[in-house]
Enzyme design. Structure first.
Site, PDB file in Angstrom:
ATOM      1  N   PHE A 246       0.864  -1.191   0.000  1.00  0.00           N
ATOM      2  CA  PHE A 246       0.000   0.000   0.000  1.00  0.00           C
ATOM      3  C   PHE A 246       0.889   1.225   0.000  1.00  0.00           C
ATOM      4  CE2 PHE A 246      -2.319   3.582   1.576  1.00  0.00           C
ATOM      5  CZ  PHE A 246      -3.490   3.498   0.845  1.00  0.00           C
TER       6      PHE A 246
ATOM      7  N   ASP B  21       9.300   2.875   2.128  1.00  0.00           N
ATOM      8  CA  ASP B  21       8.100   3.657   2.430  1.00  0.00           C
ATOM      9  C   ASP B  21       7.823   3.517   3.925  1.00  0.00           C
ATOM     10  OD1 ASP B  21       5.633   4.787   2.815  1.00  0.00           O
ATOM     11  OD2 ASP B  21       4.706   3.909   1.037  1.00  0.00           O
TER      12      ASP B  21
ATOM     13  N   LYS C 100       2.187  11.051   7.122  1.00  0.00           N
ATOM     14  CA  LYS C 100       1.356  10.809   8.307  1.00  0.00           C
ATOM     15  C   LYS C 100       1.853  11.572   9.547  1.00  0.00           C
ATOM     16  CE  LYS C 100      -1.257   6.895   6.760  1.00  0.00           C
ATOM     17  NZ  LYS C 100      -0.789   6.024   5.711  1.00  0.00           N
TER      18      LYS C 100
HETATM   19  C1  LIG Z   1      -0.981   6.081   4.212  1.00  0.00           C
HETATM   20  C2  LIG Z   1       0.135   5.561   3.399  1.00  0.00           C
HETATM   21  C3  LIG Z   1       0.480   6.130   2.153  1.00  0.00           C
HETATM   22  C4  LIG Z   1      -0.333   7.228   1.526  1.00  0.00           C
HETATM   23  O1  LIG Z   1      -0.421   8.378   2.321  1.00  0.00           O
HETATM   24  P1  LIG Z   1      -1.584   9.449   2.030  1.00  0.00           P
HETATM   25  O2  LIG Z   1      -1.224  10.603   2.899  1.00  0.00           O
HETATM   26  O3  LIG Z   1      -2.873   8.798   2.420  1.00  0.00           O
HETATM   27  O4  LIG Z   1      -1.536   9.770   0.570  1.00  0.00           O
HETATM   28  C5  LIG Z   1       1.578   5.634   1.493  1.00  0.00           C
HETATM   29  N1  LIG Z   1       2.298   4.619   1.994  1.00  0.00           N
HETATM   30  C6  LIG Z   1       1.999   4.034   3.172  1.00  0.00           C
HETATM   31  C7  LIG Z   1       2.853   2.926   3.684  1.00  0.00           C
HETATM   32  C8  LIG Z   1       0.894   4.468   3.904  1.00  0.00           C
HETATM   33  O5  LIG Z   1       0.569   3.873   5.045  1.00  0.00           O
END
Ligand SMILES: *Cc1c(COP(=O)(O)O)cnc(C)c1O
Length: 404
Positions: free
Chosen positions: A148, A233, A262
């Site tokens: 994700f 990520d 986040k």
């Molecule tokens: C939440 C998330 C994203 C995307 O972040 P947004 O601010 O919702 O665009 C990307 N990678 C990971 C691992 C995430 O948990």
């Protein structure tokens, strides 16, 4: 004439309004939050709930941490945005402080997580074409299954989740998917055109899945052997969530680029960044990439306050110590409606056997505890790092009661 002020509406009216006027791209629990403080939220009827989701890690420091609200309020009284057409006095300091905290050389500021991932992809491609010598516009990026990384058209192009993809093509080419946790498959997928490998060190959305020990070190080795960038990520796993600054730190591994988001905005506003090597991020030239709100003064002021909170190590320690307690307590439920518990630090994916994650979330909500399912029968718990041991017990006891 309807004279009812929006704040006076009942919870059901709020749910109905959202249902009628908003797109249906989420399936929220029917709780309507009006206020929050620390680990607790209060709904429009005045009922209090323990928040064990913490905005999927956006609220690592809890709701309205005084240092973060203070920094935001102070900055609101001075300057919010200049656009990057001009310099402002929060930008340079934020970039320096974030780079120093993360042990990196350069910072690219954006807003949302998806933008950080998009930015990392663009930078890795440009680096491959310009520095590595991959023929222009042919760079490939290797990703892993059940990933994700966000919701943009390019990012969903390499999702393996049918809900995220179906109907949204045509898709962006240039991505190869290999199974999570399988370093041999990753090594076999590398070609001369490979620019980067993009991995979540712990997969959040997939159920807080921790890869086998040694996997991330092996990814690092394979990247080094092939002149391929390792992009971690850490948008959900990073910034103290797992008991260390980055989830990669548990394995003693460094990435070439990290995507952050986040918690970087302290739950106050969206702040994201790509941090990493100067010889990689340095390929960007004026006009090649940007964002009107990226690196705005308010975002930088809040981001600086986040960096200050992280620099003491207090939140990393809380996550480590309290996370051990959370996992001990959740472990007691194995065989009692739970088949397995995954995760690290104050982060857990709880695989349920007796009911769906949705059903469990609804029952927990009734008992004043908020968390959310991910993918069917897994419940995701990511308490704010200000949570106490007694609050963790309250949450786990509620789950035990729901499952019994
Ligand atoms: C939440 C998330 C994203 C995307 O972040 P947004 O601010 O919702 O665009 C990307 N990678 C990971 C691992 C995430 O948990």
């Amino acid at each position: 004439m309807t004279a009812t002020a929006p704040t006076a509406a009942s919870a059901q009216q709020h749910v109905d309004l959202a249902d009628q006027w908003s797109t249906h791209n989420y399936h929220p629990l029917p709780v309507v939050v009006a206020e929050a403080d620390g680990a607790w939220v209060t709904d429009v009827r005045g009922k209090r709930y323990l928040d064990l989701l913490a905005g999927y890690s956006a609220l690592n420091f809890g709701h309205r941490h005084p240092a973060l609200v203070g920094a935001a309020v102070e900055q609101l009284g001075r300057l919010t945005l200049t656009s990057r057409a001009f310099h402002h006095d929060q930008f340079g300091p934020f970039c320096q402080e974030l780079a120093e905290l993360t042990g990196t050389e350069m910072v690219l500021t954006m807003n949302t997580g998806a933008e950080a991932v998009e930015s990392a992809i663009k930078v890795a491609r440009k680096w491959a074409h310009q520095v590595k010598g991959v023929p222009v516009d042919t760079a490939e990026i290797i990703v892993v299954g059940d990933n994700f990384h966000g919701r943009t058209t390019t990012i969903i192009s390499f999702s393996t989740d049918p809900d995220a993809r179906t109907g949204f093509g045509p898709f962006t080419p240039g991505f190869t998917v290999v199974p999570f946790g399988d370093a041999a498959a990753l090594a076999a997928a590398i070609t001369e055109r490979t620019a980067a490998v993009l991995v979540e060190p712990i997969q959040g959305e997939a159920g807080v899945r921790v890869p086998p020990t040694g996997y991330l070190a092996e990814v690092r080795r394979v990247c080094d052997a092939n002149d391929v960038l390792f992009i971690a990520d850490e948008i959900q796993s990073g910034l103290a969530r797992t008991g260390t600054l980055f989830a990669l730190d548990h394995e003693g591994v460094r990435a070439d680029l990290y995507t952050l988001g986040k918690a970087l905005g302290g739950g106050v506003l969206p702040v994201s960044a790509v941090v990493g090597r100067r010889d990689v991020l340095g390929v960007l030239r004026p006009g090649e990439h940007g964002s009107t709100f990226g690196g705005n003064a308010l975002a930088c002021a809040v981001g600086r306050a986040v960096v200050r909170l992280l620099s003491t190590g207090e939140f990393q320690d809380r996550s480590k110590v309290l996370g051990a307690h959370l996992h001990d307590r959740l472990g007691e439920l194995v065989g009692r409606g739970v088949s397995a518990v995954h995760g690290r630090g104050l982060w857990a994916g709880v695989d349920l056997t007796s009911m769906t994650g949705r059903r469990a979330s609804e029952a927990l909500m009734e008992r004043g505890v908020l968390c959310k399912e991910t993918h069917g029968s897994t419940l995701r718990m990511a308490p704010p790092l200000v949570v106490t041991e007694a609050e963790i017990d309250l949450g786990v006891d509620a789950l035990a009661a729901v499952l019994s």
